[in-house]
Design a protein around this motif. Structure first.
Motif, PDB file in Angstrom:
ATOM      1  N   ALA A   1       6.968  -3.205 -15.461  1.00  0.00           N
ATOM      2  CA  ALA A   1       5.468  -2.856 -15.638  1.00  0.00           C
ATOM      3  C   ALA A   1       4.692  -2.735 -14.330  1.00  0.00           C
ATOM      4  N   ALA A   2       5.209  -3.416 -13.356  1.00  0.00           N
ATOM      5  CA  ALA A   2       4.403  -3.386 -11.897  1.00  0.00           C
ATOM      6  C   ALA A   2       4.730  -2.190 -11.261  1.00  0.00           C
ATOM      7  N   THR A   3       6.346  -1.636 -11.520  1.00  0.00           N
ATOM      8  CA  THR A   3       6.781  -0.551 -10.677  1.00  0.00           C
ATOM      9  C   THR A   3       6.299   0.942 -11.385  1.00  0.00           C
ATOM     10  N   LYS A   4       5.757   0.635 -12.767  1.00  0.00           N
ATOM     11  CA  LYS A   4       5.139   1.857 -13.229  1.00  0.00           C
ATOM     12  C   LYS A   4       3.748   2.378 -12.611  1.00  0.00           C
ATOM     13  N   LYS A   5       3.244   1.384 -11.929  1.00  0.00           N
ATOM     14  CA  LYS A   5       2.081   1.867 -11.040  1.00  0.00           C
ATOM     15  C   LYS A   5       2.249   2.362  -9.635  1.00  0.00           C
ATOM     16  N   PHE A   6       3.638   2.209  -9.295  1.00  0.00           N
ATOM     17  CA  PHE A   6       4.085   2.720  -8.035  1.00  0.00           C
ATOM     18  C   PHE A   6       3.864   4.158  -7.719  1.00  0.00           C
ATOM     19  N   PRO A   7       3.712   4.692  -6.422  1.00  0.00           N
ATOM     20  CA  PRO A   7       3.564   5.973  -6.269  1.00  0.00           C
ATOM     21  C   PRO A   7       4.907   6.827  -6.681  1.00  0.00           C
ATOM     22  N   ARG A   8       4.727   7.788  -7.129  1.00  0.00           N
ATOM     23  CA  ARG A   8       5.667   8.671  -7.745  1.00  0.00           C
ATOM     24  C   ARG A   8       6.687   8.940  -6.610  1.00  0.00           C
ATOM     25  N   GLU A   9       6.409   8.976  -5.029  1.00  0.00           N
ATOM     26  CA  GLU A   9       7.382   9.212  -4.392  1.00  0.00           C
ATOM     27  C   GLU A   9       8.496   8.245  -4.189  1.00  0.00           C
ATOM     28  N   GLU A  10       7.972   6.973  -4.594  1.00  0.00           N
ATOM     29  CA  GLU A  10       9.022   5.803  -4.436  1.00  0.00           C
ATOM     30  C   GLU A  10       9.896   5.626  -5.960  1.00  0.00           C
ATOM     31  N   LEU A  11       9.858   6.546  -6.888  1.00  0.00           N
ATOM     32  CA  LEU A  11      10.525   6.748  -8.003  1.00  0.00           C
ATOM     33  C   LEU A  11      12.114   6.465  -7.647  1.00  0.00           C
ATOM     34  N   TYR A  12      12.747   7.182  -6.882  1.00  0.00           N
ATOM     35  CA  TYR A  12      14.021   6.905  -6.332  1.00  0.00           C
ATOM     36  C   TYR A  12      14.128   6.019  -5.023  1.00  0.00           C
ATOM     37  N   GLY A  13      13.207   5.303  -4.756  1.00  0.00           N
ATOM     38  CA  GLY A  13      13.318   4.478  -3.669  1.00  0.00           C
ATOM     39  C   GLY A  13      13.229   3.093  -4.214  1.00  0.00           C
ATOM     40  N   LEU A  14      11.915   2.578  -3.589  1.00  0.00           N
ATOM     41  CA  LEU A  14      11.696   1.295  -3.979  1.00  0.00           C
ATOM     42  C   LEU A  14      11.727   1.075  -5.556  1.00  0.00           C
ATOM     43  N   THR A  15      10.958   1.556  -6.318  1.00  0.00           N
ATOM     44  CA  THR A  15      10.905   1.484  -7.834  1.00  0.00           C
ATOM     45  C   THR A  15      12.286   1.402  -8.386  1.00  0.00           C
ATOM     46  N   SER A  16      13.244   2.328  -7.948  1.00  0.00           N
ATOM     47  CA  SER A  16      14.624   1.924  -8.498  1.00  0.00           C
ATOM     48  C   SER A  16      15.376   0.931  -8.258  1.00  0.00           C
ATOM     49  N   GLN A  17      15.420   0.658  -6.854  1.00  0.00           N
ATOM     50  CA  GLN A  17      15.730  -0.458  -6.144  1.00  0.00           C
ATOM     51  C   GLN A  17      15.365  -1.889  -6.833  1.00  0.00           C
ATOM     52  N   MET A  18      14.282  -2.110  -6.906  1.00  0.00           N
ATOM     53  CA  MET A  18      13.402  -3.119  -7.693  1.00  0.00           C
ATOM     54  C   MET A  18      14.019  -3.304  -8.844  1.00  0.00           C
ATOM     55  N   ARG A  19      14.050  -2.380  -9.733  1.00  0.00           N
ATOM     56  CA  ARG A  19      14.423  -2.381 -11.217  1.00  0.00           C
ATOM     57  C   ARG A  19      15.967  -2.806 -11.078  1.00  0.00           C
ATOM     58  N   ARG A  20      16.712  -2.101 -10.405  1.00  0.00           N
ATOM     59  CA  ARG A  20      18.199  -2.502 -10.408  1.00  0.00           C
ATOM     60  C   ARG A  20      18.632  -4.104 -10.224  1.00  0.00           C
ATOM     61  N   ALA A  21      17.653  -4.419  -8.938  1.00  0.00           N
ATOM     62  CA  ALA A  21      18.057  -5.893  -8.475  1.00  0.00           C
ATOM     63  C   ALA A  21      17.446  -6.733  -9.730  1.00  0.00           C
TER      64      ALA A  21
ATOM     65  N   ILE B   1       9.592  -7.586  -3.585  1.00  0.00           N
ATOM     66  CA  ILE B   1       8.101  -7.649  -3.952  1.00  0.00           C
ATOM     67  C   ILE B   1       7.434  -8.096  -2.797  1.00  0.00           C
ATOM     68  N   LEU B   2       7.898  -8.699  -1.918  1.00  0.00           N
ATOM     69  CA  LEU B   2       7.069  -9.002  -0.486  1.00  0.00           C
ATOM     70  C   LEU B   2       6.843  -7.393   0.032  1.00  0.00           C
ATOM     71  N   LEU B   3       7.713  -6.875   0.248  1.00  0.00           N
ATOM     72  CA  LEU B   3       7.642  -5.426   0.917  1.00  0.00           C
ATOM     73  C   LEU B   3       6.439  -4.614   0.123  1.00  0.00           C
ATOM     74  N   SER B   4       6.537  -4.604  -1.249  1.00  0.00           N
ATOM     75  CA  SER B   4       5.849  -3.809  -2.278  1.00  0.00           C
ATOM     76  C   SER B   4       4.391  -4.104  -2.017  1.00  0.00           C
ATOM     77  N   GLN B   5       4.045  -5.464  -1.674  1.00  0.00           N
ATOM     78  CA  GLN B   5       2.829  -6.003  -1.756  1.00  0.00           C
ATOM     79  C   GLN B   5       2.363  -5.550  -0.073  1.00  0.00           C
ATOM     80  N   ASP B   6       3.193  -5.615   0.980  1.00  0.00           N
ATOM     81  CA  ASP B   6       2.727  -5.301   2.155  1.00  0.00           C
ATOM     82  C   ASP B   6       2.321  -3.782   2.334  1.00  0.00           C
ATOM     83  N   LEU B   7       2.920  -3.028   1.661  1.00  0.00           N
ATOM     84  CA  LEU B   7       2.651  -1.587   1.473  1.00  0.00           C
ATOM     85  C   LEU B   7       1.564  -1.258   0.651  1.00  0.00           C
TER      86      LEU B   7
END
Length: 137
Positions: free
Chosen positions: A22-42, A79-85
């Motif tokens: 739910a949280a990563t749905k709101k992330f920037p599109r350019e993070e789809l294959y970066g942080l979004t994908s990594q967080m979901r996998r973890a 999660i910390l990185l996502s907040q800091d960004l």
């Protein structure tokens, strides 16, 4: 062996997965294959390893929980990185961070419960062996 869905550690982990999606749905599109994908996998790695380990021996389950703990630590940083960004607002960060920290504590407790305890075998005369200097009994 219990169904993995009955373990509280899996149930909390599943909540975390849903929250992360739910949280990563709101992330920037350019993070789809970066942080979004990594967080979901973890996040889903935590629950997948609990599920896999539940079908194995205690020692293998312990190892699977060790992998889950590593994934939880990885997610905690993400999660910390996502907040800091600026991708996660403070309230969402606090809620997710709190759940992940609780999950880590539960994993460690469960791992301790599964750890085999050394047993002492009686000697031929039926008495417990005694420890010798420099060795553990």
């Amino acid at each position: 062996m219990r169904p993995f869905q009955e373990y509280a550690v899996w149930q909390l982990g599943h909540e975390i997965v849903l929250d992360v999606y739910a949280a990563t749905k709101k992330f920037p599109r350019e993070e789809l294959y970066g942080l979004t994908s990594q967080m979901r996998r973890a996040a889903y790695s935590i629950t997948m390893n609990v599920a896999e380990g539940s079908a194995k021996s205690d020692s293998e389950f312990h190892q699977a929980l060790t992998v889950s703990l590593g994934s939880a630590a990885e997610l905690e940083y993400q999660i910390l990185l996502s907040q800091d960004l600026g991708y996660l607002p403070p309230d969402a960060y606090q809620a997710l961070d709190s759940k992940v920290k609780r999950e880590k504590r539960m994993l460690v407790s469960f791992m301790k419960a599964l750890r085999p305890r050394p047993t002492r075998r009686p000697t031929a005369n039926g008495q417990q062996p005694t420890a010798r200097a420099g060795t553990e009994a």
